[in-house]
Design a protein around this motif. Sequence first.
Motif, mmCIF file in Angstrom:
data_model
loop_
_atom_site.group_PDB
_atom_site.id
_atom_site.type_symbol
_atom_site.label_atom_id
_atom_site.label_comp_id
_atom_site.label_asym_id
_atom_site.label_seq_id
_atom_site.Cartn_x
_atom_site.Cartn_y
_atom_site.Cartn_z
ATOM 1 N N ARG A 9 44.626 -9.650 -15.796
ATOM 2 C CA ARG A 9 43.959 -10.935 -15.569
ATOM 3 C C ARG A 9 44.625 -11.704 -14.429
ATOM 4 N NH1 ARG A 9 43.620 -10.882 -21.277
ATOM 5 N NH2 ARG A 9 45.470 -12.199 -21.432
ATOM 6 N N THR A 10 45.943 -11.646 -14.378
ATOM 7 C CA THR A 10 46.663 -12.311 -13.295
ATOM 8 C C THR A 10 46.290 -11.686 -11.959
ATOM 9 O OG1 THR A 10 48.483 -12.887 -14.754
ATOM 10 C CG2 THR A 10 48.959 -12.881 -12.396
ATOM 11 N N ALA A 11 46.262 -10.374 -11.901
ATOM 12 C CA ALA A 11 45.898 -9.680 -10.661
ATOM 13 C C ALA A 11 44.453 -10.004 -10.263
ATOM 14 C CB ALA A 11 46.079 -8.176 -10.824
ATOM 15 N N ASP A 12 43.563 -10.061 -11.253
ATOM 16 C CA ASP A 12 42.172 -10.420 -10.969
ATOM 17 C C ASP A 12 42.088 -11.836 -10.398
ATOM 18 O OD1 ASP A 12 41.308 -7.946 -11.856
ATOM 19 O OD2 ASP A 12 40.592 -8.690 -13.814
ATOM 20 N N GLY A 13 42.895 -12.726 -10.923
ATOM 21 C CA GLY A 13 42.929 -14.102 -10.405
ATOM 22 C C GLY A 13 43.420 -14.150 -8.974
ATOM 23 N N TYR A 14 44.461 -13.374 -8.672
ATOM 24 C CA TYR A 14 44.971 -13.315 -7.301
ATOM 25 C C TYR A 14 43.926 -12.729 -6.360
ATOM 26 C CZ TYR A 14 49.707 -14.340 -8.978
ATOM 27 O OH TYR A 14 50.804 -14.928 -9.531
ATOM 28 N N ALA A 49 41.335 -15.301 -5.655
ATOM 29 C CA ALA A 49 41.868 -16.328 -4.755
ATOM 30 C C ALA A 49 41.901 -15.814 -3.318
ATOM 31 C CB ALA A 49 43.261 -16.758 -5.200
ATOM 32 N N VAL A 50 42.285 -14.569 -3.146
ATOM 33 C CA VAL A 50 42.323 -13.978 -1.808
ATOM 34 C C VAL A 50 40.907 -13.900 -1.232
ATOM 35 C CG1 VAL A 50 42.756 -11.822 -0.546
ATOM 36 C CG2 VAL A 50 44.475 -12.720 -2.109
ATOM 37 N N ARG A 51 39.937 -13.539 -2.044
ATOM 38 C CA ARG A 51 38.538 -13.481 -1.579
ATOM 39 C C ARG A 51 38.059 -14.870 -1.144
ATOM 40 N NH1 ARG A 51 36.752 -9.785 -6.405
ATOM 41 N NH2 ARG A 51 37.186 -7.758 -5.510
ATOM 42 N N ARG A 52 38.399 -15.886 -1.927
ATOM 43 C CA ARG A 52 37.996 -17.246 -1.562
ATOM 44 C C ARG A 52 38.650 -17.670 -0.246
ATOM 45 N NH1 ARG A 52 38.756 -17.972 -7.132
ATOM 46 N NH2 ARG A 52 40.782 -18.931 -6.765
ATOM 47 N N LEU A 53 39.928 -17.378 -0.099
ATOM 48 C CA LEU A 53 40.618 -17.727 1.146
ATOM 49 C C LEU A 53 40.034 -16.968 2.331
ATOM 50 C CD1 LEU A 53 44.329 -17.971 -0.015
ATOM 51 C CD2 LEU A 53 42.867 -19.824 0.797
ATOM 52 N N HIS A 54 39.710 -15.718 2.128
ATOM 53 C CA HIS A 54 39.112 -14.908 3.194
ATOM 54 C C HIS A 54 37.769 -15.526 3.620
ATOM 55 C CE1 HIS A 54 38.363 -11.401 5.629
ATOM 56 N NE2 HIS A 54 37.192 -11.213 5.025
#
Length: 104
Positions: free
Chosen positions: A14-19, A22-27
């Motif tokens: 779940r933590t990795a999915d959250g990261y 977040a990376v997709r949103r930043l991208h």
Amino acid sequence: MVNAEIAKGDRARRTADGYTAAVRRLHARVEAAEVAIVEAETETDRAQQTLGTAVVFAGALVDALAGGTGDAWDIAHTLGTLTSGELTPQQALALSSLAPKRHR
């Protein structure tokens, strides 16, 4: 013990999915910013071109007014339509008798 390991693995996933999210949103934000920068540069180039052409027309208008020629109204009208965005610099020059080589 096995349940604890499964729970630990689930938390890590779940933590990795959250990261990842977040990376997709930043991208997506970076891509949007890059598009905005290109649009701003394009608008700046267009504005500079319009301003340069407006300067040519303003100079011609001053010359026409000083010389008493009948071109003043046409030049003023074209200058107005250019600065209002109704004409592009290329259209304004094409409609007028002005040529960049006349006013250097």
